[in-house]
Design a protein around this motif. Structure first.
Motif, PDB file in Angstrom:
ATOM      1  N   GLN A  87       0.820  -1.209   0.000  1.00 37.65           N
ATOM      2  CA  GLN A  87       0.000   0.000   0.000  1.00 37.65           C
ATOM      3  C   GLN A  87       0.855   1.261   0.000  1.00 37.65           C
ATOM      4  OE1 GLN A  87      -2.375  -1.012   3.570  1.00 37.65           O
ATOM      5  NE2 GLN A  87      -4.175  -0.958   2.251  1.00 37.65           N
ATOM      6  N   VAL A  88       1.873   1.280   0.846  1.00 39.53           N
ATOM      7  CA  VAL A  88       2.715   2.473   0.966  1.00 39.53           C
ATOM      8  C   VAL A  88       3.484   2.737  -0.322  1.00 39.53           C
ATOM      9  CG1 VAL A  88       4.726   3.462   2.119  1.00 39.53           C
ATOM     10  CG2 VAL A  88       2.919   2.397   3.471  1.00 39.53           C
ATOM     11  N   TYR A  89       4.055   1.681  -0.901  1.00 36.74           N
ATOM     12  CA  TYR A  89       4.855   1.896  -2.110  1.00 36.74           C
ATOM     13  C   TYR A  89       3.994   2.190  -3.330  1.00 36.74           C
ATOM     14  CZ  TYR A  89       9.275   0.993   0.166  1.00 36.74           C
ATOM     15  OH  TYR A  89      10.382   1.101   0.988  1.00 36.74           O
ATOM     16  N   GLU A  90       2.726   1.777  -3.320  1.00 36.10           N
ATOM     17  CA  GLU A  90       1.813   2.244  -4.366  1.00 36.10           C
ATOM     18  C   GLU A  90       1.626   3.757  -4.235  1.00 36.10           C
ATOM     19  OE1 GLU A  90      -0.944  -0.571  -6.618  1.00 36.10           O
ATOM     20  OE2 GLU A  90      -1.860  -0.360  -4.638  1.00 36.10           O
ATOM     21  N   ALA A  91       1.553   4.227  -2.986  1.00 33.54           N
ATOM     22  CA  ALA A  91       1.420   5.668  -2.750  1.00 33.54           C
ATOM     23  C   ALA A  91       2.694   6.413  -3.136  1.00 33.54           C
ATOM     24  CB  ALA A  91       1.079   5.917  -1.278  1.00 33.54           C
ATOM     25  N   VAL A  92       3.849   5.833  -2.844  1.00 32.45           N
ATOM     26  CA  VAL A  92       5.129   6.448  -3.233  1.00 32.45           C
ATOM     27  C   VAL A  92       5.212   6.579  -4.753  1.00 32.45           C
ATOM     28  CG1 VAL A  92       7.635   6.075  -3.311  1.00 32.45           C
ATOM     29  CG2 VAL A  92       6.383   5.676  -1.179  1.00 32.45           C
ATOM     30  N   GLU A  93       4.832   5.517  -5.447  1.00 35.89           N
ATOM     31  CA  GLU A  93       4.862   5.525  -6.907  1.00 35.89           C
ATOM     32  C   GLU A  93       3.897   6.567  -7.467  1.00 35.89           C
ATOM     33  OE1 GLU A  93       5.036   1.978 -10.115  1.00 35.89           O
ATOM     34  OE2 GLU A  93       3.229   1.978  -8.881  1.00 35.89           O
ATOM     35  N   TYR A  94       2.683   6.602  -6.910  1.00 32.64           N
ATOM     36  CA  TYR A  94       1.672   7.571  -7.356  1.00 32.64           C
ATOM     37  C   TYR A  94       2.155   8.998  -7.110  1.00 32.64           C
ATOM     38  CZ  TYR A  94      -2.842  10.018  -7.552  1.00 32.64           C
ATOM     39  OH  TYR A  94      -3.865  10.894  -7.852  1.00 32.64           O
ATOM     40  N   VAL A 133      10.747  10.626  -1.492  1.00 31.56           N
ATOM     41  CA  VAL A 133       9.355  10.440  -1.062  1.00 31.56           C
ATOM     42  C   VAL A 133       9.294   9.360   0.009  1.00 31.56           C
ATOM     43  CG1 VAL A 133       7.024   9.761  -1.788  1.00 31.56           C
ATOM     44  CG2 VAL A 133       8.436  11.176  -3.296  1.00 31.56           C
ATOM     45  N   GLU A 134      10.005   8.263  -0.213  1.00 31.83           N
ATOM     46  CA  GLU A 134      10.043   7.187   0.781  1.00 31.83           C
ATOM     47  C   GLU A 134      10.596   7.703   2.109  1.00 31.83           C
ATOM     48  OE1 GLU A 134      12.046   2.758   1.054  1.00 31.83           O
ATOM     49  OE2 GLU A 134      13.283   4.499   0.538  1.00 31.83           O
ATOM     50  N   ASP A 135      11.711   8.416   2.064  1.00 32.99           N
ATOM     51  CA  ASP A 135      12.357   8.896   3.283  1.00 32.99           C
ATOM     52  C   ASP A 135      11.468   9.860   4.073  1.00 32.99           C
ATOM     53  OD1 ASP A 135      14.564   7.411   2.612  1.00 32.99           O
ATOM     54  OD2 ASP A 135      15.708   9.092   1.800  1.00 32.99           O
ATOM     55  N   HIS A 136      10.753  10.718   3.376  1.00 30.26           N
ATOM     56  CA  HIS A 136       9.983  11.770   4.050  1.00 30.26           C
ATOM     57  C   HIS A 136       8.551  11.354   4.408  1.00 30.26           C
ATOM     58  CE1 HIS A 136      13.230  14.288   2.366  1.00 30.26           C
ATOM     59  NE2 HIS A 136      12.929  15.135   3.328  1.00 30.26           N
ATOM     60  N   PHE A 137       7.955  10.432   3.655  1.00 27.57           N
ATOM     61  CA  PHE A 137       6.510  10.211   3.787  1.00 27.57           C
ATOM     62  C   PHE A 137       6.111   8.806   4.218  1.00 27.57           C
ATOM     63  CE2 PHE A 137       7.113  13.692   0.820  1.00 27.57           C
ATOM     64  CZ  PHE A 137       6.199  14.637   1.261  1.00 27.57           C
ATOM     65  N   TYR A 138       7.044   7.879   4.304  1.00 24.43           N
ATOM     66  CA  TYR A 138       6.684   6.480   4.590  1.00 24.43           C
ATOM     67  C   TYR A 138       5.844   6.367   5.867  1.00 24.43           C
ATOM     68  CZ  TYR A 138       7.121   1.392   4.657  1.00 24.43           C
ATOM     69  OH  TYR A 138       6.829   0.043   4.635  1.00 24.43           O
ATOM     70  N   TYR A 169       9.645  19.172   0.397  1.00 24.77           N
ATOM     71  CA  TYR A 169       9.099  17.958   0.990  1.00 24.77           C
ATOM     72  C   TYR A 169       8.432  18.256   2.328  1.00 24.77           C
ATOM     73  CZ  TYR A 169      11.652  15.296  -2.551  1.00 24.77           C
ATOM     74  OH  TYR A 169      12.109  14.793  -3.739  1.00 24.77           O
ATOM     75  N   THR A 170       9.007  19.176   3.082  1.00 27.49           N
ATOM     76  CA  THR A 170       8.403  19.575   4.356  1.00 27.49           C
ATOM     77  C   THR A 170       7.064  20.246   4.130  1.00 27.49           C
ATOM     78  OG1 THR A 170      10.598  19.890   5.340  1.00 27.49           O
ATOM     79  CG2 THR A 170       8.731  20.935   6.445  1.00 27.49           C
ATOM     80  N   LYS A 171       6.992  21.123   3.136  1.00 27.09           N
ATOM     81  CA  LYS A 171       5.743  21.831   2.832  1.00 27.09           C
ATOM     82  C   LYS A 171       4.653  20.851   2.387  1.00 27.09           C
ATOM     83  CE  LYS A 171       3.284  25.570   2.203  1.00 27.09           C
ATOM     84  NZ  LYS A 171       3.560  26.504   1.107  1.00 27.09           N
ATOM     85  N   ILE A 172       5.022  19.925   1.504  1.00 29.26           N
ATOM     86  CA  ILE A 172       4.034  18.957   1.016  1.00 29.26           C
ATOM     87  C   ILE A 172       3.617  18.012   2.145  1.00 29.26           C
ATOM     88  CG2 ILE A 172       3.609  17.097  -0.643  1.00 29.26           C
ATOM     89  CD1 ILE A 172       5.717  18.483  -2.461  1.00 29.26           C
ATOM     90  N   TYR A 173       4.581  17.637   2.997  1.00 31.36           N
ATOM     91  CA  TYR A 173       4.272  16.799   4.163  1.00 31.36           C
ATOM     92  C   TYR A 173       3.223  17.492   5.033  1.00 31.36           C
ATOM     93  CZ  TYR A 173       4.980  14.034   8.428  1.00 31.36           C
ATOM     94  OH  TYR A 173       4.780  13.236   9.542  1.00 31.36           O
TER      95      TYR A 173
END
Length: 372
Positions: A242-249, A268-273, A314-318
């Motif tokens: 599920q998470v890596y589908e989100a990373v890819e998207y 994306v993986e490092d910041h949002f996992y 990445y911080t702003k999008i997070y």
């Protein structure tokens, strides 16, 4: 199947009543160009009929998802027709549309073909032990088995326990990043090892006892039986998918839709996992997580330029995703489900987990799943 769905969102700005009215006016002979202009639909006259709303029916049930299918409106030329076409919105299985190419039918054919191979090539197990160092398949963990099974479904064995990962094929797991992690995982544990590299791709051999002499072992890896009692290892792999589908998207939407060329899957993986896991564990589906991602990226793209950006992007999008998630949770919003990008079909790892191990199909993507 894609052609039956790709234009349907062109009438999403219309109410259900207007969509029904549009359908009736079309079949009553109203001029197509005038309908396009009056209802402000971005479509060519030749493809107009592909925007008409699908009609849910109880006469046809999807054999895989066990839900009502939808009747596909035809052109005026073929209306009314004795032969109705149907599609399942969830898995895209079709009826009366020629040969169905949904992933369920494709996997069914693969299973039948593999079963015939088993019958035609019934090897007898040798009582002699193979060379030292080969792994007993019964000693593989669930994670090792499902990873290897997905790999073999994507890259079938050609001879002597060898398969080739072609350079131009799609990843066997969601995102190239996740696929590479799985490949390294299997290599580090000695389950597979590289034998050759060429312009075609990289060859690997499988380091498992008797697998070359018993096709049933390969079949059981590729098409495992449903697991009745879920455990922590199944939960772990399901969440990874599920998470890596989100990373890819995230990375695809950022670059292709909003031209945010600095986005990289590893970042994306490092910041949002952990944030993605938090959202998924609190009642949201992967498809709903896609909504949070899309909306947050859209807001970031609209509000920021190279000159205005003060925070790390990445911080702003997070912060955008987290704040949107908290508002949705506190206000009990009804969150829409967003689909995958067309270029990212369900991976082989997703299919094994969703359709074989858990036997819940696309619900692994479209619905919040409690694995406990």
């Amino acid at each position: 199947m894609y052609k039956y769905l790709k234009y349907r969102n062109r009438i999403n700005h219309l109410s259900k009543r207007e969509q029904w009215k549009l359908l009736l006016e079309y079949y009553r002979g109203k001029n197509v160009q005038s309908l396009i202009q009056r209802y402000q639909i971005d479509i060519s006259p030749s493809n107009f009929y592909l925007t008409l709303r699908l009609v849910e029916t109880s006469t046809e049930i999807c054999p895989y998802c066990k839900i009502n299918m939808y009747c596909i409106p035809s052109t005026k030329t073929f209306y009314p027709s004795l032969v109705k076409k149907y599609i399942c919105k969830t898995c895209e299985h079709t009826i009366n549309c020629g040969e169905c190419k949904c992933h369920n039918c494709f996997n069914k054919k693969q299973k039948i073909a593999f079963t015939k191979r088993l019958q035609q090539n019934s090897y007898q197990e040798s009582n002699n032990n193979l060379s030292d160092g080969l792994i007993n398949i019964n000693e593989l963990s669930f994670k090792e088995r499902i990873y290897l099974g997905a790999l073999l479904r994507a890259y079938p064995i050609i001879k002597q326990c060898i398969f080739t990962m072609s350079r131009n094929t799609k990843p066997f797991a969601p995102s190239h990043l996740y696929s590479q992690k799985i490949l390294s995982f299997l290599i580090d544990r000695g389950i597979i090892f590289q034998t050759d590299i060429s312009i075609i791709g990289v060859q690997f051999a499988i380091n498992i006892q008797n697998i070359c002499k018993n096709n049933q072992l390969i079949y059981d890896l590729m098409y495992p039986k449903k697991v009745i009692n879920n455990n922590s290892e199944i939960l772990e792999v399901a969440r990874e998918i599920q998470v890596y589908e989100a990373v890819e998207y995230f990375s695809l939407i950022a670059m292709n839709k909003f031209s945010l060329d600095f986005i990289r899957q590893k970042e994306v993986e490092d910041h949002f996992y952990e944030l993605f896991v938090l959202i998924l564990e609190n009642g949201y589906a992967t498809a709903q997580l896609f909504y949070f991602i899309y909306s947050s990226l859209r807001n970031y793209a609209a509000e920021n330029t190279c000159l205005q950006a003060s925070l790390n992007p990445y911080t702003k999008i997070y912060n955008n995703i987290f704040n949107l998630y908290k508002k949705a949770q506190q206000s009990n919003w009804e969150i829409h489900c967003y689909n995958r990008q067309y270029v990212t079909k369900p991976s082989e790892l997703f299919k094994i987990m969703a359709f074989d191990i858990l036997d819940i199909g696309e619900n692994l993507f479209h619905e919040s799943i409690d694995f406990v």
